[in-house]
Motif scaffolding. Sequence first.
Motif, PDB file in Angstrom:
ATOM      1  N   ASP A 224      -6.414   0.272   7.585  1.00 39.85           N
ATOM      2  CA  ASP A 224      -5.808   1.397   6.875  1.00 39.85           C
ATOM      3  C   ASP A 224      -4.506   0.988   6.191  1.00 39.85           C
ATOM      4  OD1 ASP A 224      -7.832   3.047   7.659  1.00 39.85           O
ATOM      5  OD2 ASP A 224      -6.674   4.197   9.110  1.00 39.85           O
ATOM      6  N   ASP A 225      -3.661   0.231   6.910  1.00 39.21           N
ATOM      7  CA  ASP A 225      -2.389  -0.208   6.340  1.00 39.21           C
ATOM      8  C   ASP A 225      -2.605  -1.113   5.131  1.00 39.21           C
ATOM      9  OD1 ASP A 225      -0.767   1.083   8.331  1.00 39.21           O
ATOM     10  OD2 ASP A 225      -1.262  -0.551   9.715  1.00 39.21           O
ATOM     11  N   GLU A 228      -3.861   0.991   2.187  1.00 37.14           N
ATOM     12  CA  GLU A 228      -2.774   1.789   1.623  1.00 37.14           C
ATOM     13  C   GLU A 228      -1.835   0.921   0.796  1.00 37.14           C
ATOM     14  OE1 GLU A 228       0.785   4.766   3.175  1.00 37.14           O
ATOM     15  OE2 GLU A 228      -0.929   4.321   4.472  1.00 37.14           O
ATOM     16  N   ALA A 231      -3.550   0.171  -2.534  1.00 37.29           N
ATOM     17  CA  ALA A 231      -3.500   1.328  -3.432  1.00 37.29           C
ATOM     18  C   ALA A 231      -2.096   1.519  -4.010  1.00 37.29           C
ATOM     19  CB  ALA A 231      -3.942   2.582  -2.685  1.00 37.29           C
ATOM     20  N   THR A 232      -1.077   1.361  -3.172  1.00 35.93           N
ATOM     21  CA  THR A 232       0.303   1.506  -3.649  1.00 35.93           C
ATOM     22  C   THR A 232       0.622   0.455  -4.698  1.00 35.93           C
ATOM     23  OG1 THR A 232       1.015   2.432  -1.531  1.00 35.93           O
ATOM     24  CG2 THR A 232       2.720   1.477  -2.943  1.00 35.93           C
ATOM     25  N   ALA A 277       2.075  -4.475   3.221  1.00 40.61           N
ATOM     26  CA  ALA A 277       1.676  -3.573   4.294  1.00 40.61           C
ATOM     27  C   ALA A 277       2.724  -3.564   5.395  1.00 40.61           C
ATOM     28  CB  ALA A 277       0.327  -3.988   4.866  1.00 40.61           C
TER      29      ALA A 277
END
Length: 286
Positions: A224-225, A228, A231-232, A277
């Motif tokens: 998940d990290d 994310e 995506a960022t 991350a």
Amino acid sequence: MNTSLVETLRGEGIFADAWNKEFRILRGAVDPAGCISSAFVEDRLEASLLRWPYFSVLRQGAVPHERAYTTSRDVIGHERPGFPDRAAIHRLMSAGGTLKLNQLSDWHRPTRALVEEFEAAAPVAVASYVFWTPPESRGMLPHRDASHVVAVQLEGRKEWQLYAQEGQVRGDAGLDVDAQEPTHTFVLEPGDVLYLPHGWPHDAIARDGDSFHLTFTLTEPTPDDLLEALATHLLSNDWELAHRFHATTLEERTENVRSALLGSARSLDDDTWADAALTAMREVTG
């Protein structure tokens, strides 16, 4: 706190040979006299700016409402809630409650220095806690942390039980632990340090008096990290994708995002991706 703790762990192979493979007990690895103490905490309960949720009270996993152990204080002429009610906390502890201090590194400088050492030694985000447990009591039920754990026994004795049977060790945190037959049972004495790999189920009970110990959770980036962070990175570097999506159909938008994600994942090197991350995790944790 003895600032050589992280170097001691490194020297004992915790970040190499034992990492995520086996638990280790380092006997007498820390001098408790140089660490945070129950007397220090007692003073902070009596008079400080310490406020909930930087502290809580647990008993067998149950948490009373914070109003049961907090009070209001006058701060520069303003009434502010959430400060420790020392008498109420000790009443709860006399009934078996554990005082837990949360994110110690936010307000205890020596612990902050240790957190920084941990994060320099391993690709992890680190959180820090203190558990002050009365005799023959435990604050938490058998559970799994979604992290590696380093526990430093500072005062008293605490009996730990591990439940590392096949299928019990998992990536997520949880209470779904079969605690009928522990795989390991041992007692930590003042100065002892325990390392647990990620997700090893455990619980601990104070023996022969109060127990006071410091815990660090060391969390590596999860899928998940990493997603994310990807995506960022993508949205911060592709203005058209982030801000002109309204000019496309949903089908076009889906295809554009898919292509951009694949391209970004291919072009972003592993170290930069993991560092992004970790940076985000550490900002939240610290």
